[in-house]
Design a protein around this motif. Sequence first.
Motif, PDB file in Angstrom:
ATOM      1  N   ALA A 180      56.730 -73.125 -56.716  1.00 43.60           N
ATOM      2  CA  ALA A 180      57.574 -72.106 -56.394  1.00 43.60           C
ATOM      3  C   ALA A 180      57.217 -70.576 -56.748  1.00 43.60           C
ATOM      4  O   ALA A 180      57.287 -69.887 -56.105  1.00 43.60           O
ATOM      5  CB  ALA A 180      58.969 -72.595 -56.758  1.00 43.60           C
ATOM      6  N   HIS A 181      56.852 -70.619 -57.928  1.00 41.91           N
ATOM      7  CA  HIS A 181      56.306 -69.054 -58.514  1.00 41.91           C
ATOM      8  C   HIS A 181      55.145 -68.555 -57.747  1.00 41.91           C
ATOM      9  O   HIS A 181      54.849 -67.483 -57.645  1.00 41.91           O
ATOM     10  CB  HIS A 181      56.133 -69.332 -59.878  1.00 41.91           C
ATOM     11  N   HIS A 182      54.247 -69.368 -56.977  1.00 43.06           N
ATOM     12  CA  HIS A 182      53.087 -69.111 -55.998  1.00 43.06           C
ATOM     13  C   HIS A 182      53.573 -68.502 -55.083  1.00 43.06           C
ATOM     14  O   HIS A 182      53.518 -67.406 -54.304  1.00 43.06           O
ATOM     15  CB  HIS A 182      52.269 -69.967 -56.045  1.00 43.06           C
ATOM     16  N   PRO A 211      55.066 -62.792 -44.794  1.00 47.35           N
ATOM     17  CA  PRO A 211      56.283 -63.577 -44.625  1.00 47.35           C
ATOM     18  C   PRO A 211      56.344 -64.526 -43.483  1.00 47.35           C
ATOM     19  O   PRO A 211      57.301 -65.111 -43.539  1.00 47.35           O
ATOM     20  CB  PRO A 211      57.111 -62.138 -44.164  1.00 47.35           C
ATOM     21  N   ALA A 212      55.593 -64.205 -42.424  1.00 43.91           N
ATOM     22  CA  ALA A 212      55.633 -65.182 -41.337  1.00 43.91           C
ATOM     23  C   ALA A 212      54.646 -66.703 -41.532  1.00 43.91           C
ATOM     24  O   ALA A 212      54.754 -67.480 -40.604  1.00 43.91           O
ATOM     25  CB  ALA A 212      54.815 -64.516 -40.161  1.00 43.91           C
ATOM     26  N   ALA A 213      54.015 -66.664 -42.573  1.00 44.87           N
ATOM     27  CA  ALA A 213      53.355 -67.809 -42.865  1.00 44.87           C
ATOM     28  C   ALA A 213      54.233 -69.174 -43.064  1.00 44.87           C
ATOM     29  O   ALA A 213      55.268 -68.934 -43.788  1.00 44.87           O
ATOM     30  CB  ALA A 213      52.361 -67.570 -44.007  1.00 44.87           C
ATOM     31  N   GLU A 214      53.839 -70.210 -42.677  1.00 46.83           N
ATOM     32  CA  GLU A 214      54.511 -71.354 -43.017  1.00 46.83           C
ATOM     33  C   GLU A 214      54.247 -71.667 -44.408  1.00 46.83           C
ATOM     34  O   GLU A 214      53.202 -71.467 -44.788  1.00 46.83           O
ATOM     35  CB  GLU A 214      53.687 -72.496 -42.264  1.00 46.83           C
ATOM     36  N   ARG A 215      55.294 -72.276 -45.309  1.00 42.01           N
ATOM     37  CA  ARG A 215      55.161 -72.253 -46.688  1.00 42.01           C
ATOM     38  C   ARG A 215      55.386 -73.927 -46.841  1.00 42.01           C
ATOM     39  O   ARG A 215      56.098 -74.364 -46.503  1.00 42.01           O
ATOM     40  CB  ARG A 215      56.125 -71.636 -47.386  1.00 42.01           C
ATOM     41  N   ILE A 216      54.600 -74.467 -47.819  1.00 43.27           N
ATOM     42  CA  ILE A 216      54.846 -75.733 -48.243  1.00 43.27           C
ATOM     43  C   ILE A 216      54.752 -75.873 -49.747  1.00 43.27           C
ATOM     44  O   ILE A 216      53.903 -75.285 -50.439  1.00 43.27           O
ATOM     45  CB  ILE A 216      53.511 -76.403 -47.920  1.00 43.27           C
ATOM     46  N   ARG A 217      56.044 -76.261 -50.245  1.00 47.20           N
ATOM     47  CA  ARG A 217      56.009 -76.600 -51.685  1.00 47.20           C
ATOM     48  C   ARG A 217      55.372 -77.579 -52.224  1.00 47.20           C
ATOM     49  O   ARG A 217      55.521 -78.713 -51.633  1.00 47.20           O
ATOM     50  CB  ARG A 217      57.577 -76.578 -52.183  1.00 47.20           C
ATOM     51  N   LEU A 218      54.356 -77.442 -53.217  1.00 48.48           N
ATOM     52  CA  LEU A 218      53.284 -78.638 -53.516  1.00 48.48           C
ATOM     53  C   LEU A 218      54.326 -79.401 -54.579  1.00 48.48           C
ATOM     54  O   LEU A 218      54.615 -79.085 -55.556  1.00 48.48           O
ATOM     55  CB  LEU A 218      52.219 -77.738 -54.338  1.00 48.48           C
ATOM     56  N   GLY A 219      54.583 -80.672 -54.154  1.00 48.37           N
ATOM     57  CA  GLY A 219      54.735 -81.567 -54.729  1.00 48.37           C
ATOM     58  C   GLY A 219      53.899 -82.610 -54.903  1.00 48.37           C
ATOM     59  O   GLY A 219      52.831 -82.737 -55.793  1.00 48.37           O
ATOM     60  N   SER A 220      53.586 -83.678 -53.966  1.00 54.07           N
ATOM     61  CA  SER A 220      52.488 -84.316 -53.737  1.00 54.07           C
ATOM     62  C   SER A 220      51.375 -83.633 -52.943  1.00 54.07           C
ATOM     63  O   SER A 220      51.304 -83.179 -51.938  1.00 54.07           O
ATOM     64  CB  SER A 220      52.711 -85.494 -52.758  1.00 54.07           C
ATOM     65  N   VAL A 221      50.108 -83.405 -53.504  1.00 52.72           N
ATOM     66  CA  VAL A 221      49.051 -82.707 -52.842  1.00 52.72           C
ATOM     67  C   VAL A 221      48.631 -83.481 -51.805  1.00 52.72           C
ATOM     68  O   VAL A 221      48.138 -83.067 -50.805  1.00 52.72           O
ATOM     69  CB  VAL A 221      47.632 -82.595 -54.209  1.00 52.72           C
ATOM     70  N   ALA A 222      48.691 -84.919 -51.939  1.00 52.21           N
ATOM     71  CA  ALA A 222      48.087 -85.617 -50.769  1.00 52.21           C
ATOM     72  C   ALA A 222      48.945 -85.412 -49.514  1.00 52.21           C
ATOM     73  O   ALA A 222      48.397 -85.189 -48.311  1.00 52.21           O
ATOM     74  CB  ALA A 222      48.350 -87.075 -51.030  1.00 52.21           C
ATOM     75  N   LEU A 223      50.386 -85.306 -49.685  1.00 53.01           N
ATOM     76  CA  LEU A 223      51.065 -85.138 -48.490  1.00 53.01           C
ATOM     77  C   LEU A 223      50.747 -83.397 -47.973  1.00 53.01           C
ATOM     78  O   LEU A 223      50.575 -83.340 -46.605  1.00 53.01           O
ATOM     79  CB  LEU A 223      52.528 -85.244 -48.875  1.00 53.01           C
ATOM     80  N   GLY A 227      46.977 -72.518 -56.769  1.00 59.57           N
ATOM     81  CA  GLY A 227      47.184 -73.346 -57.920  1.00 59.57           C
ATOM     82  C   GLY A 227      47.061 -72.616 -59.375  1.00 59.57           C
ATOM     83  O   GLY A 227      46.373 -71.493 -59.090  1.00 59.57           O
ATOM     84  N   ASP A 228      47.680 -72.844 -60.347  1.00 59.58           N
ATOM     85  CA  ASP A 228      47.447 -72.287 -61.648  1.00 59.58           C
ATOM     86  C   ASP A 228      46.060 -72.418 -62.096  1.00 59.58           C
ATOM     87  O   ASP A 228      45.651 -73.469 -62.064  1.00 59.58           O
ATOM     88  CB  ASP A 228      48.544 -72.648 -62.645  1.00 59.58           C
ATOM     89  N   GLY A 229      45.676 -71.333 -62.812  1.00 56.39           N
ATOM     90  CA  GLY A 229      44.194 -71.376 -63.519  1.00 56.39           C
ATOM     91  C   GLY A 229      43.273 -71.629 -62.568  1.00 56.39           C
ATOM     92  O   GLY A 229      43.116 -71.184 -61.462  1.00 56.39           O
ATOM     93  N   ASP A 230      42.174 -72.500 -63.079  1.00 58.95           N
ATOM     94  CA  ASP A 230      40.981 -72.896 -62.559  1.00 58.95           C
ATOM     95  C   ASP A 230      41.309 -74.130 -61.341  1.00 58.95           C
ATOM     96  O   ASP A 230      41.441 -74.900 -62.122  1.00 58.95           O
ATOM     97  CB  ASP A 230      39.726 -72.946 -63.264  1.00 58.95           C
TER      98      ASP A 230
END
Length: 412
Positions: A33-35, A43-55, A71-74
């Motif tokens: 969410a913070h990313h 604004p026009a880009a499709e957004r995916i909230r990362l929960g399962s990276v596989a999905l 992603g956070d950090g490296d």
Amino acid sequence: MADRVTVIGWDGSPLTATARSALGAATLVAGAAHHLALPEVPPAAERIRLGSVALAARRIAGHRGTAVVLGDGDPGFFGVVRMLRAPEFGLEVEVVPAVSSVATAFARAGMPWDDSEVVVAHRRTLRRAVNVCRAHPKVAVLTSPGAGPAELGLLLDGVHRTFVICEELGTEREQITVLTSDKAADRAWRDPNVVIVIGGPAAASDDSGWIAGRDPAAGPRGWALPTEAYGHGSTTSGGPLAPAEGETELLRAAQLARLGPRVGDLVWDIGCGSGAFATDAARSGAAVIAVDRNVEACARTDFAARRFGVQLQIVRGEAPHILEDLPEPDVVRVGGGGAAVVSAVADRRPQRIVTHAATRDAAELVGRDLTEHGYQVECALLQSVVLDIRAWTEKERSVAFLLSGVLPDRAP
């Protein structure tokens, strides 16, 4: 498949020109969410909230356009890059790294981290992460919900450690807290966080360091040290002490070979005697709890551990009763107590158990009990003879039945 996939690491610093360019051209953006709240996300880009990276990876693989994953950090250090590059998704990625959260945490603490172990704690790996914290003097733990500072502190019961807890690194809500491990469960902690776990004696070394983490070659060469190495120590009565029965070098070597202790394991050594086996096991990187009812045995074990720079938890008490409150073991060596202690250990279902017996009748009793508990049992008669090579005469003879049990339904 996406025309281009860029993975961008974010550590709270302003994005680089390369990262801003990739993000500005993105038609799909995946992240926490913070990313996704960053102003550079189109604004026009499709957004995916990362929960399962596989999905998310499957969505990206089916997307026609330019994808960015934040992603956070490296992101190549215990991050999303490994999952995205899994063969089933067929994704080729470009990576724009940032400073890892582990490096940032140690920087906030003002400490070097090339000599630190780094582990990831999820619900399924929490116990193994805790065992690494038991065994090593400096560990960085990348936590997750349900496997955070409070859970680490609770599972380290009986082992004193200092926690440096770094919450929400790189954000305006960043907070660094230093406390003892027994206080970590007294409050709630914000995710994500990194916990630096510090404590116990560090092995002495004249080398400035040449390998990250624990040097597997540190200390004396060999993985079952000579009996003489454990023959002396500070005890309640003082003076030199002979090795305990059943602690000959060759028997210990065979016991270690059967158990195969390794990093992330918890070893019980019941009837620790001189501390020889417990110290040998700890030198492999495993966490060790050494148990003995004798105060001198506990003192000798503590002396041996300090001498060789390893960390042990020493518990004085009578087995099997004292075992009830100990944390779950992976492998167990029963050095004393006979069939009754072996039976109590088998009730706890460690993956491997090893013990020895002086007579065939005692060996049969132990073997039968292990078999009834569902273990696959092997027994070998070990005989060793120490020779004086000046005259090639016998100096010392040792005979023992070595019994080992392996539980087939537990992962090795």
